[in-house]
Design a protein around this motif. Structure first.
Motif, PDB file in Angstrom:
ATOM      1  N   THR A  69       0.819  -1.219   0.000  1.00  0.00           N
ATOM      2  CA  THR A  69       0.000   0.000   0.000  1.00  0.00           C
ATOM      3  C   THR A  69       0.851   1.266   0.000  1.00  0.00           C
ATOM      4  O   THR A  69       0.337   2.349  -0.287  1.00  0.00           O
ATOM      5  CB  THR A  69      -0.967   0.031   1.196  1.00  0.00           C
ATOM      6  N   GLN A  70       2.137   1.150   0.303  1.00  0.00           N
ATOM      7  CA  GLN A  70       3.023   2.320   0.256  1.00  0.00           C
ATOM      8  C   GLN A  70       3.075   2.892  -1.151  1.00  0.00           C
ATOM      9  O   GLN A  70       3.242   4.099  -1.319  1.00  0.00           O
ATOM     10  CB  GLN A  70       4.432   1.935   0.714  1.00  0.00           C
ATOM     11  N   GLN A  71       2.952   2.037  -2.156  1.00  0.00           N
ATOM     12  CA  GLN A  71       3.050   2.457  -3.557  1.00  0.00           C
ATOM     13  C   GLN A  71       1.674   2.713  -4.186  1.00  0.00           C
ATOM     14  O   GLN A  71       1.599   3.046  -5.359  1.00  0.00           O
ATOM     15  CB  GLN A  71       3.766   1.381  -4.373  1.00  0.00           C
ATOM     16  N   ALA A  72       0.614   2.559  -3.417  1.00  0.00           N
ATOM     17  CA  ALA A  72      -0.743   2.697  -3.956  1.00  0.00           C
ATOM     18  C   ALA A  72      -1.413   3.945  -3.412  1.00  0.00           C
ATOM     19  O   ALA A  72      -1.082   4.428  -2.325  1.00  0.00           O
ATOM     20  CB  ALA A  72      -1.572   1.464  -3.595  1.00  0.00           C
ATOM     21  N   SER A  73      -2.368   4.438  -4.145  1.00  0.00           N
ATOM     22  CA  SER A  73      -3.118   5.611  -3.680  1.00  0.00           C
ATOM     23  C   SER A  73      -4.195   5.181  -2.684  1.00  0.00           C
ATOM     24  O   SER A  73      -4.602   4.015  -2.652  1.00  0.00           O
ATOM     25  CB  SER A  73      -3.779   6.325  -4.860  1.00  0.00           C
ATOM     26  N   ASP A  74      -4.652   6.140  -1.897  1.00  0.00           N
ATOM     27  CA  ASP A  74      -5.744   5.863  -0.958  1.00  0.00           C
ATOM     28  C   ASP A  74      -6.970   5.336  -1.697  1.00  0.00           C
ATOM     29  O   ASP A  74      -7.612   4.386  -1.257  1.00  0.00           O
ATOM     30  CB  ASP A  74      -6.127   7.123  -0.177  1.00  0.00           C
ATOM     31  N   GLY A  75      -7.273   5.954  -2.835  1.00  0.00           N
ATOM     32  CA  GLY A  75      -8.444   5.550  -3.610  1.00  0.00           C
ATOM     33  C   GLY A  75      -8.340   4.131  -4.129  1.00  0.00           C
ATOM     34  O   GLY A  75      -9.328   3.391  -4.129  1.00  0.00           O
ATOM     35  N   PHE A  76      -7.155   3.733  -4.570  1.00  0.00           N
ATOM     36  CA  PHE A  76      -6.963   2.375  -5.076  1.00  0.00           C
ATOM     37  C   PHE A  76      -7.165   1.348  -3.967  1.00  0.00           C
ATOM     38  O   PHE A  76      -7.863   0.350  -4.149  1.00  0.00           O
ATOM     39  CB  PHE A  76      -5.571   2.222  -5.690  1.00  0.00           C
ATOM     40  N   VAL A  77      -6.561   1.613  -2.807  1.00  0.00           N
ATOM     41  CA  VAL A  77      -6.689   0.685  -1.680  1.00  0.00           C
ATOM     42  C   VAL A  77      -8.147   0.591  -1.250  1.00  0.00           C
ATOM     43  O   VAL A  77      -8.674  -0.500  -1.015  1.00  0.00           O
ATOM     44  CB  VAL A  77      -5.786   1.121  -0.500  1.00  0.00           C
ATOM     45  N   ARG A  78      -8.820   1.725  -1.164  1.00  0.00           N
ATOM     46  CA  ARG A  78     -10.227   1.729  -0.756  1.00  0.00           C
ATOM     47  C   ARG A  78     -11.102   1.022  -1.791  1.00  0.00           C
ATOM     48  O   ARG A  78     -12.031   0.290  -1.438  1.00  0.00           O
ATOM     49  CB  ARG A  78     -10.704   3.161  -0.528  1.00  0.00           C
ATOM     50  N   THR A  79     -10.792   1.210  -3.069  1.00  0.00           N
ATOM     51  CA  THR A  79     -11.548   0.524  -4.127  1.00  0.00           C
ATOM     52  C   THR A  79     -11.406  -0.986  -4.008  1.00  0.00           C
ATOM     53  O   THR A  79     -12.392  -1.723  -4.129  1.00  0.00           O
ATOM     54  CB  THR A  79     -11.093   1.001  -5.518  1.00  0.00           C
ATOM     55  N   LEU A  80     -10.186  -1.462  -3.764  1.00  0.00           N
ATOM     56  CA  LEU A  80      -9.994  -2.896  -3.549  1.00  0.00           C
ATOM     57  C   LEU A  80     -10.804  -3.374  -2.346  1.00  0.00           C
ATOM     58  O   LEU A  80     -11.389  -4.462  -2.379  1.00  0.00           O
ATOM     59  CB  LEU A  80      -8.518  -3.223  -3.333  1.00  0.00           C
ATOM     60  N   GLY A  81     -10.830  -2.573  -1.294  1.00  0.00           N
ATOM     61  CA  GLY A  81     -11.610  -2.928  -0.111  1.00  0.00           C
ATOM     62  C   GLY A  81     -13.095  -3.056  -0.421  1.00  0.00           C
ATOM     63  O   GLY A  81     -13.752  -4.012   0.011  1.00  0.00           O
TER      64      GLY A  81
END
Length: 127
Positions: A40-52
């Motif tokens: 997640t260090q290399q990912a955006s907040d939106g990307f992580v939340r979208t996966l969630g």
């Protein structure tokens, strides 16, 4: 076999629910500090939340369509989507040298493939 398929779907649902809640509601900075969350260090907040959110939808899609009798074909479709998600997770963890997590994701992939095979084939909800 039906009980085994329900059990596999239930286990995957628990995994998807836990991962979905974590990725959707835990701040990315906190996730990145945990083992397995380094990606997640290399990912955006939106990307992580979208996966969630996708994982939360998977949790619902692995059980609710069959339980409610509404579009039960969505159970194996969701399982196939989970296979795709686990391929991505395996690639991501593999790039970080996290072979243990690659193995865990491979187990989840195998469970999802089993659910998809069983529910699209001999133990489908339609017949």
């Amino acid at each position: 076999m039906n009980i085994t398929l329900w059990t596999a779907a239930g286990l995957l649902t628990a995994v998807a629910l836990a991962g979905g809640i974590t990725k959707t509601f835990v701040p990315r900075a906190r996730l990145s500090a945990q083992h397995g969350g380094e990606w997640t260090q290399q990912a955006s907040d939106g990307f992580v939340r979208t996966l969630g959110i996708l994982e939360l939808l998977a949790a619902a899609g692995l059980i609710l369509p069959a339980v409610l009798g509404v579009a039960p074909v969505m159970v194996p479709v969701t399982a196939l989507c989970w296979v795709a998600l686990m391929i991505g997770a395996m690639i991501t963890h593999g790039r970080l040298g996290q072979s243990g997590l690659v193995l865990v994701n491979a187990v989840y992939l195998a469970l999802a493939a089993f659910v998809a095979w069983g529910r699209l084939g001999p133990w489908s909800f339609g017949g």
